[in-house]
Every structure is written in C-alpha cells, then in structure tokens.
Motif scaffolding. Structure first.
Motif, mmCIF file in Angstrom:
data_model
loop_
_atom_site.group_PDB
_atom_site.id
_atom_site.type_symbol
_atom_site.label_atom_id
_atom_site.label_comp_id
_atom_site.label_asym_id
_atom_site.label_seq_id
_atom_site.Cartn_x
_atom_site.Cartn_y
_atom_site.Cartn_z
ATOM 1 N N THR A 182 21.006 9.807 33.282
ATOM 2 C CA THR A 182 19.801 9.958 34.105
ATOM 3 C C THR A 182 20.114 10.812 35.337
ATOM 4 O O THR A 182 19.312 11.661 35.729
ATOM 5 C CB THR A 182 19.260 8.609 34.584
ATOM 6 N N TYR A 183 21.319 10.592 35.886
ATOM 7 C CA TYR A 183 21.696 11.389 37.064
ATOM 8 C C TYR A 183 21.871 12.852 36.687
ATOM 9 O O TYR A 183 21.449 13.760 37.397
ATOM 10 C CB TYR A 183 22.983 10.832 37.682
ATOM 11 N N VAL A 237 20.471 14.403 34.211
ATOM 12 C CA VAL A 237 19.147 14.990 33.967
ATOM 13 C C VAL A 237 18.485 15.334 35.301
ATOM 14 O O VAL A 237 17.905 16.420 35.465
ATOM 15 C CB VAL A 237 18.276 14.000 33.155
ATOM 16 N N ALA A 238 18.589 14.409 36.274
ATOM 17 C CA ALA A 238 17.938 14.646 37.563
ATOM 18 C C ALA A 238 18.504 15.890 38.231
ATOM 19 O O ALA A 238 17.757 16.753 38.709
ATOM 20 C CB ALA A 238 18.122 13.434 38.458
ATOM 21 N N ILE A 239 19.838 15.974 38.232
ATOM 22 C CA ILE A 239 20.459 17.146 38.862
ATOM 23 C C ILE A 239 20.023 18.406 38.123
ATOM 24 O O ILE A 239 19.646 19.414 38.735
ATOM 25 C CB ILE A 239 21.999 16.995 38.853
ATOM 26 N N PHE A 288 17.372 23.532 37.490
ATOM 27 C CA PHE A 288 16.610 24.206 36.458
ATOM 28 C C PHE A 288 15.539 25.158 37.001
ATOM 29 O O PHE A 288 15.407 26.262 36.475
ATOM 30 C CB PHE A 288 15.989 23.141 35.562
ATOM 31 N N LEU A 320 17.334 18.927 36.614
ATOM 32 C CA LEU A 320 15.957 19.264 36.939
ATOM 33 C C LEU A 320 15.875 20.042 38.255
ATOM 34 O O LEU A 320 15.035 20.927 38.406
ATOM 35 C CB LEU A 320 15.104 17.994 37.042
ATOM 36 N N PHE A 321 16.784 19.720 39.180
ATOM 37 C CA PHE A 321 16.760 20.448 40.452
ATOM 38 C C PHE A 321 17.319 21.855 40.297
ATOM 39 O O PHE A 321 16.874 22.777 40.947
ATOM 40 C CB PHE A 321 17.554 19.682 41.519
ATOM 41 N N TRP A 338 24.572 7.258 33.402
ATOM 42 C CA TRP A 338 25.042 8.522 33.984
ATOM 43 C C TRP A 338 24.096 9.662 33.649
ATOM 44 O O TRP A 338 23.821 10.521 34.479
ATOM 45 C CB TRP A 338 26.437 8.864 33.457
#
Lengths: 575, 246
Positions: free
Chosen positions: A444-445, A447-449, A454, A451-452, A442
């Motif tokens: 990783t998701y 973190v990805a979100i 951020f 990053l967007f 979870w």
C-alpha cells in the motif's frame, strides 16, 4: 507385702458387695386372661439397677397397641441395713388379635449391660369379648367389600352401648392404600334407641368416611379406637344417709375403657378393561358443561369461560387435562371452586373452573369441547363425558392495542462466572521474535508513493499522445478539405468557408471559434508567402460576403475549385 | 522432582514434533483436566512460536491450576498480540477481578483516555495498515486532482483530512512503537510481595505490599532486583524472581 494384702482384702469386700447388689429384670402383666377389648397392664421391674432401664419395645407392637406408657417409678427400701432399689416401667396395652398371644422376651439395657425379660403368655378371648362386653362395642361397616381403584367405599362406625358413658377421645382409623375423605365426624354424640336380638341398645354414629382405594390388592382399614369413661354400676349401700339418686348422680364412679372396632378387609381388583390413554383416574359418574358468558365481544375485551364438572365419585383426585385455547387469545390461570353435597354418603359435588380469556385479534373462534374419560363402576366400563363446542365471535376493537403482556423479557441470568474455553483450531504460527509485516501492507505504501511519482509520467504521456493525434489530423486535413470541396453544395459560399476554416483549424492547431478573415491573416502571417495570404483573405472575404456580395454571380461556380487550388498551394508551403 | 520427571518425559516425547500437533496435545491435556501438563506444553511451544490462541490456552491452564499471576501474564501476552480478541479480553478481565490489589489509575481527561484506548486496542500492524491506506488514498486523490476529475474545493478538503489522518496515524504508530520497545512490564507471580524502598532485603525498608496478578511497570533492572512502578504511581524495589516480565 502388707500393702498387697490390704488391696486383696478390699477387692474381696467389693466382690461380696457386687454379689449382693445383683441386678434382676422381670416382666409381668396384671392379668393373663382378657377379652379382646380389654387392656392389659405390662410392667418391667429392674431391681438394683443403677440407671434408668432402657427398653426396646418394638417386638410387642406386632400384636399389641400401646394405649399409654411407659410410666416410670423408683422404689428404695432399706431392710436390715441393706438397700434394695427397684425401677419399674409400665405400659397399658391393647391387643390387636385374639387367641393365645405372647409378650416376647424384650431387651432391657441398663448402663452398659443388656438383660432379657421373661416371655409372658396371654389368652385373649375372641368373640367372647362382645358377648361379655355386650354392654359396649363399636361396629365398623363398609358398604361394599369389593371395589375398583378410585371407587368409593363408605365405612360407618357406630357405637352401641347399654351403659352411660362419655367419650374421652377417638382415634380415627388410618389406612394405607386409601385416600380418605371424612363424610361425617360426630361433634356431639347423639344416641338413639335400637334393639339387637331383643336387647335394647343406644346407638350413635361416630364417624363416616369415604375411602377411595388407590392401589389394587387386599387392603385393610385399621380399627378405630375409642377411649371412654364408663359409669360403674354402683353397689347399693343399704340405708346410707347419702343413698339418694341426687347424690348418686353427683358421685358417680367411672372407669376408663378402650373399645376398638374390627379391622375391615377390602378387596380391590383392577379394572376389567385396560384404561384408555386419556383416563386420568376419575371413577364414578360425571358430567361436563362449558359455556362462555358473552359469545360476542370486541378485541381486548374479556370473556369468562366456565367449566362445570358435576357428579359423584372421586372428584378431588383427578384433573381435567390441559385445555387448548386458540392462539391470539390470552388466557389467565383459572379460579377453581368445589362445592360438596353434604347430605349424601357418596362424594357428590360440583367443581367450577373459570378461565378469563382476552382475544387479541378479531375473528371467529371455536373452543374445543372438553372431555373427561372416567370409569363407571356400576356398568364396569369406561365412559367419556364431553362438553359442547363454544363459539366466540370477536369483532375488531376500537383501538389497536398491541398485546405486550405475553412475555416479560428478562436478562439472561448469570448463574456462575468462569473463564471462556480454550481455542482448539490450528493457529497460523508466527516465528518467535520475528514480527513480519505482510507484503500487502508494504505494497500500500509503495502504491501510494507510486501515485505521487506517477503524475509527471502520466501528463507527459498524455501530452505525447495528444500531439501525435493532432499531427495525424493536420496531415489528413488537405485530403479531407479537397474531398469536401469537390462535392457540389447548395450554398457554395458558406460550404467553402466552413471547409477552409476547418482546414486551418486542423493544420494550425487553432481553437475552433472566432475564425474570421482577420484572425486568419494574423495566424498565417510568417508561415506562408504574403501573396497566398492575400489570396486566402480574399477568398474568405468572398465567402463571408456570400451570395449577396457584389461578385457573387460570377464567382459562384468557380469558388470551390478556386478554394481547392488555393489550399493545395498553402499546404505545399506549410509542409 | 516429579514435575521435572514429567517435564523430561515430555521433552523426549515432544521433541521434533510440529507446533500444531504439540498444540493439540496440550489441548487434549487441558480437556483431560491435566492442567499442569497442558501448561508445560504450551510454555514450551511459546518459546518457539507466537500466537494469541496459544496464550489464551496457556492462561486458561494456569487459571485452572490456581496460578493467577501466571494466568494474567499469559492473557497479557495474548492481549498484546491481539488486543481486540473478545475471549482474551473476557478472560483477562475475569482473572483481573480475582487479583487482590485494586489499583485505581488516575482519571485522565477524556481525550487522553480516548487516545490511550486507541493506543491499547490497535497493534503496530493495524496502525501500519491504516497509515498505508490513508497514504494510498492521498496518492489517489492527488491523481484525481491533477486530472481535474474532482471539484477543486472538495479535493482540497479531502486532501486536508487525509493528510491529517496520515500524520496522526504515523504519530500514534511511533508512540506505540516507543511504548512497546521501551516499556518493560511484568506481572507479580508470588502470592504476596513486599515492595522495598531500596534493592536490599531488610525489615524496615518495606514500603508497601502487592499481590499475585498485579501488573507493574519495570523501570530499572538490577541483578536480582527490579524497580517497579504501579499504575497509580507507587514505586519501589522487588526481587526479580517474584515478577514475570511481559
């Protein structure tokens, strides 16, 4: 009632019938007194037997040897209306021992019944046989009666005869505990004359054998049996028309006769010393030689390595030990040949072994000497024969051929197929029907979100930090400028210009390039009073003109202090 | 009678024991070649917990007992949990080779076959992890591009690749999820089953016959009857008790 009577009558008739046809089994011999080389006829007669008699003959094999038989015969006789049938089995036996011997009682099976025969005693005249049969005998003669295991015992069988005979069959001796090598087998019997105690005989060597004992103890070599047809001495018919030597030779009468040699006892004793570890059973006298055909070769050229084992003794009964060859040398299986010396009674010969060696790398190689430890019965001790060391010089070859013939790679052969074994470790159990997804998956998701999302925050933060640093710079700008202007300079004009420009850069956040009086004027307009602008422009023009300008000389000393005073005024208005 | 007695004894014996110790008891039975007992224990354990090793051992026990159908069932269960486990794959293939029915699935176009292989060999968790990593990579790339620390052109290409990867992974994940949640499969456990054209046991409606260990898709469930479809498309009804659902 009547019926019963009839049955009884019938049964009585049958009983009588049975008593009439009673089975009798008898054994008999044709002669009770024989000499040792004579045969005896043995006969078993079963009277009124309704089947073929079956005889267990094994008890008599201890003292007798079956020469022929069993021969079967059936007789049926009618005497006064009564039938007698008899079945007979007959054998021809040869005695193995002398003296008083018995043919024991034998079991005869006819149908389901077992009958026993009567024992028969026979007298065999030992020794007397020869004198009586002095016409014909076989002599078995060993060259020694004591031997070591592996030592050769040569046995010679000679036939002595005073009568004409032809040999029908020879049964060669079989012996347990010996390894037997025929030295000479008579193809055609050749007689020569000899005399024993003044009596003339014809003698022929029938068989000569090399016997090698394979075990210790008292060993017996079985007798040899010869079946021959002996010419019968003919009764002279007086004055017959056919009393003629020619006809006599044509119509000779012969008699079949069995002659047997004595058995031989050999005492085999163990070696006087304990054999050394590399003793492989060789007994006799031996010699080993080795050589290579070409001691100087190139890589990948073949060399022949020859081993010659020569000598007298049990040559075929032992092997040379494993020969170790240098590594990097490919060895092909040897060819082997054996040549026996036919003209000697001791087993003598030469065994040749040829190895083909192919060196796969260059260098000097040494082939280790080959040794053979054997027992020499003449000196009764162990001796080691040793060959010389062979040297091989291998020069580098013309081409480097990679030796690839050493192994033939093979697939792992599947012998049987089966399932694989169970797992026995402790599994990380998961609760049934509760497929949980690990947190890190979870995350990783997340973190990805993150990053967007951020970048917005990131740039804002960056702008903020950048602006604060500039403000700090602009505040300190005057201080730095005055400090620099207070310093005496070599070229006050360019120094003052650079200090002025860098002040305005820091203060007004201008880009560093392309500052000149004109752009300065444009940037300052509206921020400070026009008088100050004019003054600034004037100073900057003065600086640009430099020391070569029209007013250079008078303003050179005051320029820096002038600039400092001006900057203080501008800074006051800008702030 | 005897079987049930043994079961009773065991159920009292193993009541309250931890999964680990139960598992090792089962393994000990297996090693002692008492496969029926081992299978009983593994079956009990599989009602509470899930693990591919458990199904491997269960399948082995059934195979040793000669129950090919149950063995295939257990290995298929293990395979679904861990499709890349070599031992399970090996044993499953080995047992499948002893199944009497040879059903030739239709030859797919290689792209379709490849897609199917991916679908089969990856679990939903694998796909989730893959998708997460691609997604995170896309986010990282976004930051790098904003920052200007990656050449514009390369950034664009990478962005495209990652975006496609995320979408494809997501699609496969969805497909797999539908596959797992909607599809009901089963293994024939009776030695031979007549497949009928309707859920009625009558002599004349037998369409074909399948044997122990054959895998079927169950399309419809009725009380006592399943409508099944074979890999090659043959369809019919079989009694529910002759199939063990996966």
């Amino acid at each position: 009632m009547k019926k019963q009577l009839i049955y009884r009558a019938i049964s009585i008739v049958f009983m009588i019938n049975i008593s009439w046809s009673q089975v009798t089994v008898t054994a008999s011999v044709d002669v009770n007194r024989i000499s040792q080389n004579e045969t005896v006829g043995f006969k078993i007669v079963a009277v009124n037997a309704d089947g073929t008699p079956n005889v267990d003959i094994s008890p008599i094999l201890k003292n007798f040897k079956i020469v022929s038989g069993p021969a079967q015969q059936t007789n049926i006789q009618w005497v006064n209306g009564a039938m007698t049938s008899s079945r007979s089995l007959s054998w021809t036996l040869l005695t193995k021992v002398g003296g008083r011997i018995n043919i024991p009682s034998l079991n005869v099976t006819i149908g389901k019944n077992v009958y026993r025969t009567n024992p028969i005693g026979i007298h065999v005249e030992k020794g007397a046989g020869r004198s009586q049969m002095a016409n014909l005998f076989i002599e078995a003669k060993p060259d020694k009666e004591q031997a070591f295991p592996g030592e050769q015992v040569t046995v010679t069988y000679r036939l002595f005869t005073r009568v004409n005979l032809s040999i029908e069959n020879i049964e060669y001796p079989k012996s347990v505990g010996f390894w037997n090598e025929d030295l000479r087998v008579a193809q055609t019997v050749r007689f020569r004359d000899t005399q024993i105690q003044g009596v003339g005989y014809k003698v022929a060597t029938l068989y000569k054998a090399a016997m090698f004992p394979t075990q210790t103890g008292n060993l017996t070599i079985d007798p040899m049996t010869v079946i021959c047809n002996v010419e019968k001495p003919k009764k002279r018919r007086p004055g017959g028309a056919f009393d003629d030597p020619f006809f006599n030779s044509m119509f000779r009468e012969t008699q079949r006769q069995f002659i047997q040699s004595d058995s031989i006892n050999i005492e085999v004793s163990s070696y006087p010393k304990t054999p050394p570890g590399d003793f492989s059973g060789a007994v006799g006298q031996f010699n080993i030689e080795t050589w290579v055909d070409t001691p100087n070769v190139k890589v990948n050229e073949a060399i022949t390595f020859k081993i010659k084992l020569s000598g007298t003794g049990n040559l075929n009964q032992f092997n040379l030990g494993d020969i170790s060859f240098p590594q990097n040398m490919e060895v092909f299986p040897p060819t082997s040949s054996f040549k026996r010396d036919e003209f000697r009674d001791e087993l003598t010969g030469v065994q040749n072994l040829e190895y083909i060696l192919i060196p796969r790398s260059a260098g000097n190689f040494r082939l280790n000497p080959i040794t053979l430890t054997y027992f020499d019965p003449t000196i009764e001790s162990f001796v080691t024969a040793r060959s010389k060391t062979a040297q091989i010089v291998v020069r580098p070859g013309d081409k480097n051929i990679i030796a690839s013939t050493r192994f033939n790679r093979e697939d792992v052969a599947l012998i049987g197929e089966d399932i694989r074994y169970i797992r026995t470790g402790k599994p990380k159990w998961r609760q049934k029907g509760n497929q949980t997804i690990p947190i890190w998956v979870w995350s990783t998701y997340i973190v990805a979100i993150a990053l967007f999302v951020f970048p917005g925050i990131f740039t804002k933060m960056k702008d903020n930090r950048m602006s604060t640093s500039d403000v700090r710079k602009s505040r300190g700008a005057l201080k730095i400028a005055i400090k620099y202007l207070a310093k005496p300079a070599e070229d006050p004009f360019s120094h003052t210009a650079s200090v002025l420009y860098s002040y305005f850069q820091s203060k007004l956040f201008l880009s560093s390039e392309n500052l000149d009086p004109l752009s300065l004027e444009m940037n300052l307009s509206g921020k400070i009073s026009t008088d100050l602008i004019a003054e600034t422009v004037a100073i900057s023009k003065l600086c640009d003109a430099g020391r070569f300008g029209p007013d250079a000389a008078e303003s050179e000393s005051t320029l820096q202090s002038q600039g400092a005073a001006l900057l203080k005024k501008i800074d006051g208005e800008l702030a | 009678m005897r079987k049930s007695l043994i079961l009773m004894v065991f159920s009292t014996l193993i009541f309250g024991q931890s999964s680990d110790s139960l598992f090792s008891i089962g393994n000990r039975f297996y090693d002692a070649e008492q496969y029926t007992q081992a299978a009983n224990i593994y079956e009990r354990l599989s009602q509470q917990v899930d693990h591919e090793d458990l199904y491997l051992n269960l399948g082995n026990s059934y195979f040793r007992m000669g129950e090919i159908g149950h063995a295939v069932w257990a290995y298929e269960k293990g395979y679904a949990l861990s499709p890349r486990d070599r031992d399970i794959n090996y044993n499953l293939n080995f047992v499948r080779s002893q199944v009497r029915d040879r059903i030739q699935p239709p030859d797919d176009f290689f792209v379709v076959a490849f897609y199917r292989a991916i679908l089969e060999k990856l679990t939903i968790l694998d796909l989730l992890i893959m998708g997460g990593l691609f997604f995170a990579g896309l986010g990282g790339l976004f930051i790098l591009r904003i920052n200007g620390s990656i050449p514009e052109k390369m950034g664009g290409i990478l962005n495209g690749i990652l975006l496609v990867s995320v979408l494809v992974t997501g699609w496969i994940m969805l497909d797999k999820y539908w596959d797992v949640s909607d599809k009901q499969e089963g293994i024939v456990i009776a030695s031979a089953v007549d497949v009928r054209s309707a859920p009625i046991a009558r002599g004349e409606n037998v369409v074909f016959r399948i044997h122990e260990g054959t895998k079927v898709d169950i399309t419809t469930m009725q009380p006592g009857w399943y409508e099944v479809i074979l890999l090659d498309g043959k369809k019919g009804w079989i009694p529910a008790e002759e199939v063990r659902t996966l």
